[in-house]
Design an enzyme around this catalytic site. Structure first.
Site, mmCIF file in Angstrom:
data_model
loop_
_atom_site.group_PDB
_atom_site.id
_atom_site.type_symbol
_atom_site.label_atom_id
_atom_site.label_comp_id
_atom_site.label_asym_id
_atom_site.label_seq_id
_atom_site.Cartn_x
_atom_site.Cartn_y
_atom_site.Cartn_z
ATOM 1 N N SER A 118 -30.881 -8.370 -17.563
ATOM 2 C CA SER A 118 -30.747 -8.106 -16.132
ATOM 3 C C SER A 118 -31.886 -8.785 -15.363
ATOM 4 O O SER A 118 -32.024 -10.003 -15.447
ATOM 5 C CB SER A 118 -30.704 -6.592 -15.888
ATOM 6 O OG SER A 118 -30.370 -6.298 -14.562
ATOM 7 N N ASP B 94 -42.740 -14.769 4.028
ATOM 8 C CA ASP B 94 -43.425 -15.844 3.304
ATOM 9 C C ASP B 94 -43.438 -15.616 1.791
ATOM 10 O O ASP B 94 -44.386 -15.990 1.102
ATOM 11 C CB ASP B 94 -44.858 -16.013 3.825
ATOM 12 C CG ASP B 94 -45.700 -14.744 3.667
ATOM 13 O OD1 ASP B 94 -45.125 -13.663 3.386
ATOM 14 O OD2 ASP B 94 -46.934 -14.829 3.846
ATOM 15 N N HIS C 198 -22.612 -4.375 -17.813
ATOM 16 C CA HIS C 198 -23.945 -4.923 -17.564
ATOM 17 C C HIS C 198 -24.952 -4.540 -18.648
ATOM 18 O O HIS C 198 -25.859 -5.321 -18.957
ATOM 19 C CB HIS C 198 -24.431 -4.431 -16.198
ATOM 20 C CG HIS C 198 -25.750 -4.972 -15.773
ATOM 21 N ND1 HIS C 198 -25.929 -6.291 -15.388
ATOM 22 C CD2 HIS C 198 -26.973 -4.392 -15.672
ATOM 23 C CE1 HIS C 198 -27.197 -6.490 -15.055
ATOM 24 N NE2 HIS C 198 -27.843 -5.357 -15.227
#
Length: 433
Positions: free
Chosen positions: A147, A356, A409
Site C-alpha cells: 500500500s 510547497d 487490497h
C-alpha cells in the site's frame, strides 16, 4: 547519527533483534533535532549465523508501525528462506518517536505542521538509506512495500536506487503525476461499487444500518473512546469493506449493534468498543494528518477528498437517500469529532493548505530504472486505482507486474507467502510454479 541494538531473542520460530537509530528530523539540518527510528530484524534459526541479505518491509499507511509477527507465517515465512527481514517502524510510528496529540502538545499549531512536514516518504527513504549504510556496511538490500509502502518503494527507486538489489510492491503503485483530486475522483467510484457489493451480499444489511442510523440520530450514543457517534463516523466504517474479510467484520458488527433492554432499544456496548477498533484515527493520527499529502507535489491538497465528495452527492446522507459507506478518505470534520484529533485541528488545516510540498518523483529518472521491480496489482482494489497503477507501471523501467482479481487490497496479509513467492519468481525471470 548513533545506532544501538539489543541482544537476540527467540520467539515463534524466529530469531529477533531490535535496532534503534538516532537520525535527523530534518536532513537539511543534520545537527539539529534528532528522532529515534526503530527496526526489528528477524531471521530463521537455521540461518541466524549466516550473512544473508536484508529485505526491508515498508508498512502501509501512512502512520502505522510495522507488523508485529506472532509466528513465522505469511510473507515473512517466505522471506526468511533467503533473507534477514527488517521490519521498519517508519518515523512517527510504532517505536520510532511516535506522533500523537500528546507528543505534539508543547508546539504551536504552526510548529506542529512544520514538524509533521518531515514525515512523508522522502524522509522515510532518507532514514532507510542511513540505516542501510550503518547496518550493512553499504551493501545493497531488497525492499518490499505494501500500500503506502509501495509509494515508499517508488520513492526509494527515485532517490537512492544505488542501495537496492531488488524491489517488490503489493497493492501500492502510485501515480507519478496525478493530483489528489484525480485520485479521489477515481476512488469514490470504486467505493460506490464496494457499497453495491456489500448491500447485495448481505440481504439484511440495509435494514440493520437504517435502524442504527435512526437510533443514533434520535439518541446521544457515546463511543468507548468518549465521542458521540455520528452518521458521518458510521460511514467511515467503509474503509474496511475494501479489505478481504472486511465486509464480514462490518456486517457482524452491525448485526450486534442494537439490543433490547428493560429500558428499551440501546446500542450494544460491544458495538461501541469494537467500532473504535475498526477505525484508527484516534490511535494513528499521521494517517489523518498526512494522508492527502502523499499525493502532493508542489501543490496543496486543500481537503481534496472533502471537495471531490461534492461531485458524488449520494455519499451525503439524508433520510430520503440510501446510506452509503465512505472509503479511505480524510475529512476536516474528523478533527472536530475524534477526541485525539481535536487538539491537532489547526495543524491539519495548515498541512492541507501547504503548497510547497517537494516533488516526489522524477518521471525521466524512473523511466530509466535498472533495479528489478515486481508488483502485484489488484484489479478490484478500492484503495489504489488500477488504471493509475498500470499507467505508472508502463513508465517505470524494469518493472514487471502481476495483475490479478484474486485479492483485495490487503492480499499480502491474507496470502503473503504465495504472493511474495510469485513476485520473486517474476522478478528473477523464473518459471512460475
Amino acid at each position: 547519527m548513533t545506532y544501538e541494538f539489543s541482544a537476540q531473542q527467540t520467539f515463534a520460530g524466529m530469531v529477533s533483534r531490535k535496532h534503534q537509530f538516532r537520525l535527523p528530523l530534518d536532513y537539511q539540518a543534520p545537527d539539529g533535532e534528532q528522532i529515534t527510528v526503530f527496526a526489528r530484524e528477524l531471521s530463521s534459526p537455521e540461518h541466524q549465523d549466516k550473512s544473508l541479505p536484508f529485505i526491508v518491509f515498508f508498512q502501509g499507511g501512512p502512520g502505522f508501525g510495522a507488523i508485529r509477527p506472532a509466528a513465522s507465517g505469511g510473507w515473512v515465512k517466505r522471506a526468511l528462506k533467503e533473507y534477514r527481514v527488517l521490519l521498519l517502524d517508519q518515523r512517527g510510528t510504532g517505536l520510532s518517536t511516535p506522533v500523537s496529540y500528546a507528543s505534539l502538545a508543547h508546539l504551536s499549531a504552526s510548529e506542529q505542521a512544520q514538524y509533521l512536514s518531515h514525515f512523508r516518504a522522502d524522509n522515510i527513504i532518507r532514514d532507510a538509506e542511513s540505516i542501510r549504510k550503518q547496518l550493512t556496511k553499504d551493501e545493497k538490500w531488497t525492499i518490499l512495500g505494501q500500500s503506502f509502502g509501495g509509494f515508499c518503494v517508488l520513492k526509494y527507486l527515485n532517490d537512492a536506487p544505488q542501495g537496492l538489489a531488488e524491489a517488490y510492491i503489493t497493492g501500492g503503485i502510485p501515480s507519478l503525476t496525478r493530483t489528489a483530486d484525480e485520485v479521489y475522483q477515481a476512488t469514490y467510484k470504486r467505493v460506490l461499487t464496494k457499497n453495491h457489493d456489500f448491500f447485495n451480499r448481505f440481504s439484511d444489511a440495509r435494514e440493520l444500518i437504517d435502524s442504527l442510523v435512526k437510533h443514533i440520530q434520535a439518541n446521544e450514543v457515546i463511543l468507548a473512546t468518549g465521542e458521540r457517534l455520528t452518521v458521518e463516523m458510521l460511514q467511515l466504517l467503509g474503509i474496511n469493506i475494501g479489505m478481504e474479510q472486511g465486509p464480514e467484520s462490518v456486517y457482524y458488527l452491525l448485526e450486534q449493534a442494537l439490543i433490547e433492554t428493560a429500558s428499551g432499544i440501546q446500542v450494544n456496548p460491544l458495538f461501541l468498543a469494537h467500532f473504535c477498533q475498526l477505525l484508527d484515527f484516534n490511535t494513528n493520527p499521521i494517517f489523518a494528518l498526512l494522508h492527502e499529502s502523499i499525493y502532493c507535489q508542489q501543490t496543496a491538497s486543500n481537503w481534496a477528498a472533502h471537495r471531490v465528495r461534492d461531485r458524488y452527492p449520494e455519499f451525503n446522507f439524508s433520510a430520503d437517500k440510501p446510506f452509503l459507506f465512505t472509503g479511505e478518505m480524510i475529512y476536516p470534520w474528523m478533527f472536530e469529532q475524534f477526541n485525539n484529533l481535536k487538539p491537532l485541528q489547526q495543524a491539519a488545516q495548515n498541512l492541507a493548505q501547504k503548497q510547497d510540498w517537494p516533488s516526489l518523483y522524477q518521471v525521466d529518472k524512473l523511466a530509466n530504472n535498472r533495479v528489478p521491480v515486481a508488483a502485484a496489482i489488484y484489479s478490484e482494489d478500492m484503495f489504489v486505482e488500477m488504471q493509475y497503477s498500470l499507467e505508472t507501471a508502463a513508465n517505470v523501467g524494469n518493472l514487471k507486474y502481476w495483475l490479478t482479481s484474486e485479492y483485495e487490497h490487503n492480499g499480502i496479509r491474507m496470502d503473503g507467502e504465495h504472493i511474495l513467492d510469485r513476485l520473486i519468481t517474476i522478478n528473477r525471470g523464473e518459471k512460475l510454479r
